[in-house]
Design a protein around this motif. Structure first.
Motif, PDB file in Angstrom:
ATOM      1  N   UNK A   1       7.419 106.671  19.218  1.00  0.00           N
ATOM      2  CA  UNK A   1       6.959 105.379  19.197  1.00  0.00           C
ATOM      3  C   UNK A   1       7.423 104.826  17.756  1.00  0.00           C
ATOM      4  N   UNK A   2       8.142 103.891  17.439  1.00  0.00           N
ATOM      5  CA  UNK A   2       8.294 103.292  16.026  1.00  0.00           C
ATOM      6  C   UNK A   2       7.658 102.151  16.043  1.00  0.00           C
ATOM      7  N   UNK A   3       6.826 101.846  15.114  1.00  0.00           N
ATOM      8  CA  UNK A   3       5.921 100.561  14.987  1.00  0.00           C
ATOM      9  C   UNK A   3       6.068 100.134  13.605  1.00  0.00           C
ATOM     10  N   UNK A   4       7.005  99.336  13.045  1.00  0.00           N
ATOM     11  CA  UNK A   4       7.036  98.901  11.777  1.00  0.00           C
ATOM     12  C   UNK A   4       7.510 100.142  11.025  1.00  0.00           C
ATOM     13  N   UNK A   5       7.069 100.340   9.849  1.00  0.00           N
ATOM     14  CA  UNK A   5       7.438 101.467   8.853  1.00  0.00           C
ATOM     15  C   UNK A   5       6.612 102.758   9.307  1.00  0.00           C
ATOM     16  N   UNK A   6       6.216 102.725  10.615  1.00  0.00           N
ATOM     17  CA  UNK A   6       5.386 104.041  11.096  1.00  0.00           C
ATOM     18  C   UNK A   6       6.022 104.587  12.165  1.00  0.00           C
ATOM     19  N   UNK A   7       5.930 105.922  12.415  1.00  0.00           N
ATOM     20  CA  UNK A   7       6.298 106.390  13.811  1.00  0.00           C
ATOM     21  C   UNK A   7       5.449 107.442  14.120  1.00  0.00           C
TER      22      UNK A   7
ATOM     23  N   UNK B   1      -3.286 106.284  19.074  1.00  0.00           N
ATOM     24  CA  UNK B   1      -2.456 107.479  18.190  1.00  0.00           C
ATOM     25  C   UNK B   1      -3.008 107.508  16.831  1.00  0.00           C
ATOM     26  N   UNK B   2      -3.538 108.527  16.324  1.00  0.00           N
ATOM     27  CA  UNK B   2      -4.067 108.901  15.194  1.00  0.00           C
ATOM     28  C   UNK B   2      -2.894 109.414  14.015  1.00  0.00           C
ATOM     29  N   UNK B   3      -1.983 110.096  14.692  1.00  0.00           N
ATOM     30  CA  UNK B   3      -1.067 110.734  13.763  1.00  0.00           C
ATOM     31  C   UNK B   3       0.107 110.017  13.469  1.00  0.00           C
ATOM     32  N   UNK B   4       0.173 109.059  12.765  1.00  0.00           N
ATOM     33  CA  UNK B   4       1.306 108.117  12.377  1.00  0.00           C
ATOM     34  C   UNK B   4       1.927 108.659  11.073  1.00  0.00           C
ATOM     35  N   UNK B   5       3.186 108.659  10.806  1.00  0.00           N
ATOM     36  CA  UNK B   5       3.890 109.344   9.889  1.00  0.00           C
ATOM     37  C   UNK B   5       4.407 108.003   9.321  1.00  0.00           C
ATOM     38  N   UNK B   6       4.670 107.847   8.029  1.00  0.00           N
ATOM     39  CA  UNK B   6       5.859 106.925   7.179  1.00  0.00           C
ATOM     40  C   UNK B   6       6.977 107.345   7.306  1.00  0.00           C
ATOM     41  N   UNK B   7       8.005 106.667   8.240  1.00  0.00           N
ATOM     42  CA  UNK B   7       9.347 107.177   8.127  1.00  0.00           C
ATOM     43  C   UNK B   7      10.177 106.893   7.357  1.00  0.00           C
ATOM     44  N   UNK B   8       9.860 106.180   6.236  1.00  0.00           N
ATOM     45  CA  UNK B   8      10.943 105.792   5.316  1.00  0.00           C
ATOM     46  C   UNK B   8      12.123 105.585   5.768  1.00  0.00           C
ATOM     47  N   UNK B   9      12.537 104.906   6.776  1.00  0.00           N
ATOM     48  CA  UNK B   9      13.779 104.376   7.309  1.00  0.00           C
ATOM     49  C   UNK B   9      14.671 105.683   7.720  1.00  0.00           C
ATOM     50  N   UNK B  10      14.095 106.939   7.787  1.00  0.00           N
ATOM     51  CA  UNK B  10      14.749 108.047   8.053  1.00  0.00           C
ATOM     52  C   UNK B  10      14.831 108.519   9.602  1.00  0.00           C
ATOM     53  N   UNK B  11      14.568 107.592  10.369  1.00  0.00           N
ATOM     54  CA  UNK B  11      14.709 108.115  11.776  1.00  0.00           C
ATOM     55  C   UNK B  11      15.913 107.804  12.426  1.00  0.00           C
TER      56      UNK B  11
END
Length: 179
Positions: free
Chosen positions: A116-122, A169-179
């Motif tokens: 799931x990608x939500x804004x700047x988080x995934x 979901x509790x474990x969101x990461x900041x994807x930094x546009x890298x996905x």
């Protein structure tokens, strides 16, 4: 009729003009109006991983290392691929903005994992495909046949329709546009 603004008629005409231009744009691009829905029905979902395995990316024409399917529109994207960057964004992040207004659900075909990608988080949501014991086979290492879990699929659809991913979901990461 009394208007709250000096030229109320001009405001209504501007709204109508914007609505008509949106409708024309939607017709020309093939976009559909209506409530949001996931890509495939529960009856067609079991064949989705086999259908997208070893497919070519529509943007670069190459077979992606990590083929990932948008579950909203069915587009195959190159996850983490440098070949299909849109500006500074990788294809999956750019697609989530275009397709789901920043929130998008993807199925990683080679691992059966939902992303799931939500804004700047995934976040990794899990899988809607389980083996005969009701267990996930992340990264498909065990080699057992996987079947669509309709209960998980309905849960995923409900989370999408209600925009409730942040609450579950509790474990969101900041994807930094890298996905």
């Amino acid at each position: 009729m009394r208007w709250a603004v000096a030229d109320g008629e001009a405001v209504v005409q501007a709204w109508c003009h914007e609505f008509l231009s949106l409708a024309q744009h939607s017709q020309s691009t093939g976009a559909r109006a209506g409530p949001p829905a996931a890509l495939v029905s529960a009856a067609a979902a079991p064949t989705a991983p086999r259908f997208y395995h070893r497919r070519q990316c529509t943007r670069c024409g190459l077979m992606p290392k990590d083929p990932t399917v948008c579950l909203l529109c069915g587009t195959l994207v190159c996850l983490r691929g440098q070949c299909c960057k849109v500006g500074t964004q990788n294809e999956a992040v750019a697609h989530s903005v275009d397709c789901g207004s920043g929130t998008c659900i993807f199925l990683a075909v080679n691992s059966s994992t939902v992303i799931v990608i939500r804004g700047r988080r995934a976040c990794l949501w899990g899988s809607v495909y389980l083996d005969s014991f009701g267990e996930e086979d992340r990264e498909l290492k065990r080699g057992r046949p996987l079947f669509l879990c309709e209960e998980r699929y309905r849960l995923l659809q409900n989370l999408w329709l209600s925009h409730a991913f942040d609450n579950t979901r509790r474990r969101w990461i900041w994807h930094k546009e890298m996905l």
